[in-house]
Design an enzyme around this catalytic site. Structure first.
Site, PDB file in Angstrom:
ATOM      1  N   LEU A 161      61.651 112.880   6.728  1.00 35.85           N
ATOM      2  CA  LEU A 161      62.992 112.208   5.987  1.00 35.85           C
ATOM      3  C   LEU A 161      63.851 113.216   6.084  1.00 35.85           C
ATOM      4  CD1 LEU A 161      61.901 110.311   2.739  1.00 35.85           C
ATOM      5  CD2 LEU A 161      62.313 109.141   5.012  1.00 35.85           C
ATOM      6  N   ASP A 162      65.111 113.076   6.437  1.00 41.51           N
ATOM      7  CA  ASP A 162      66.169 113.978   6.492  1.00 41.51           C
ATOM      8  C   ASP A 162      66.244 114.520   4.777  1.00 41.51           C
ATOM      9  OD1 ASP A 162      66.866 113.300   8.987  1.00 41.51           O
ATOM     10  OD2 ASP A 162      68.507 112.169   8.499  1.00 41.51           O
ATOM     11  N   LYS A 163      66.667 115.789   4.738  1.00 42.49           N
ATOM     12  CA  LYS A 163      66.910 116.547   3.537  1.00 42.49           C
ATOM     13  C   LYS A 163      67.791 115.633   2.531  1.00 42.49           C
ATOM     14  CE  LYS A 163      68.555 120.800   1.347  1.00 42.49           C
ATOM     15  NZ  LYS A 163      69.092 122.225   1.525  1.00 42.49           N
TER      16      LYS A 163
END
Length: 323
Positions: A129-131
């Site tokens: 998942l993106d940060k």
């Protein structure tokens, strides 16, 4: 070294790179090529697959010692558990936390979880998942679970649905975004993604087909307190492909950037909503539902993570349905 269930099915080179922490990859491949590494006393190659109970003989190698303070710098941390058994962990990742170290981030969810569970023999990320994105994240506790779940993701057999708040009114009739995406490195050295809708684009052949299904959950009228005059739309986005930044780029390409997106969003609108009366200073993208077949039982799991409090608070402030 005796191969346990957690390493079964792994390639020999990847097994040694993991086990011989600190050893350069060049050294690992050199000792394999020279025949100094044996599996059950027999010669082997870098791509040999390991089975449970295999005995891997490795010559004495000098490993670079990892500074004690480097390991100690990773704080142990458990994350909210949505599901866990002996095969799999699904956590609800907070926004602002990377899933792993790298690219200027010294550690992430996986390093912190390993630190918190030193007894765990195997913990690996199934996906990313993106940060800036919050929500459901799968971590495998066995190699067999890892490969099974990644096969499902690759074959598009899982359902991953995200809640996204975007600027403007999304047309209810716009249910599918089928636009190829291309990854590239910008002049700033950062990784970016752009939509390539035109087949005559010089880079069209390198772009990968990407499909997002969009459903309007709720719409909100404009706000006089520094928010977008055109209002907002809360969307459910289910991805049929798992490209880097897919939802963020698809929605921005359609003219409806995700609220708070620092990369593809509207910088000025983000600043207003972060500093204005609404005080919302994160990206509104949340992996809220995951449908996956359990790697051992074959049971279909449907897991959910509720919207974080700060997202619910923002919606409550905006809740004036336009239709």
């Amino acid at each position: 070294m005796t191969v346990d269930e957690g390493s079964a099915g792994q390639r020999l080179d990847n097994f040694l790179i993991r086990e011989l922490k600190g050893a350069p990859k060049t050294l690992v491949y050199r000792i394999i090529r020279s025949g100094e590494v044996r599996i059950n006393k027999g010669r082997c190659s870098a791509d040999s697959r390991l089975d449970v109970g295999d005995v891997v003989r490795v010559p004495p190698v000098r490993l670079a010692e990892k500074p004690a303070d480097q390991a100690a710098a990773v704080p142990a941390r458990e994350f909210p558990i949505v599901f866990e058994d002996e095969h799999l962990i699904v956590v609800d990742k907070p926004a602002g936390v990377a899933v792993h170290g790298g690219s200027g981030v010294s550690f992430g969810v996986i390093e912190q979880l390993r630190r918190a569970r030193p007894q765990a023999k195997f913990l690996e990320l199934v996906h990313r998942l993106d940060k800036e994105t919050s929500g459901l994240l799968m971590i495998a506790k066995k190699r067999s679970a890892l490969t099974h779940l990644q096969d499902q993701l690759r074959d598009r057999e899982t359902g991953k649905t995200y809640a996204a708040l975007v600027a403007g009114t999304w047309a209810k009739s716009r249910k599918v975004v089928d636009v190829p995406l291309l990854k590239f490195v910008g002049s700033d050295g950062e990784r970016w993604v752009r939509a390539v809708p035109d087949p005559k684009d010089p880079q069209a052949e390198q772009a990968k087909r990407s499909i997002s299904l969009v459903k309007v959950v709720e719409a909100y009228s404009g706000d006089s307190k520094g928010a977008a005059a055109a209002g907002y739309s809360l969307l459910d986005v289910t991805i049929k492909t798992g490209r880097t930044h897919q939802i963020r780029v698809h929605l921005a390409h359609e003219g409806h950037a995700i609220v708070g997106d620092p990369k593809y969003g509207d910088f000025e609108a983000n600043r207003l909503i972060a500093r204005g009366a609404l005080r919302f200073d994160r990206m509104f993208l949340h992996a809220r539902q995951l449908r996956v077949v359990h790697p051992a039982t074959g049971e279909t799991l449907t897991l959910e993570a509720p919207l974080p409090p700060e997202c619910e608070k923002l919606l409550a402030a905006l809740r004036r349905p336009a239709y």
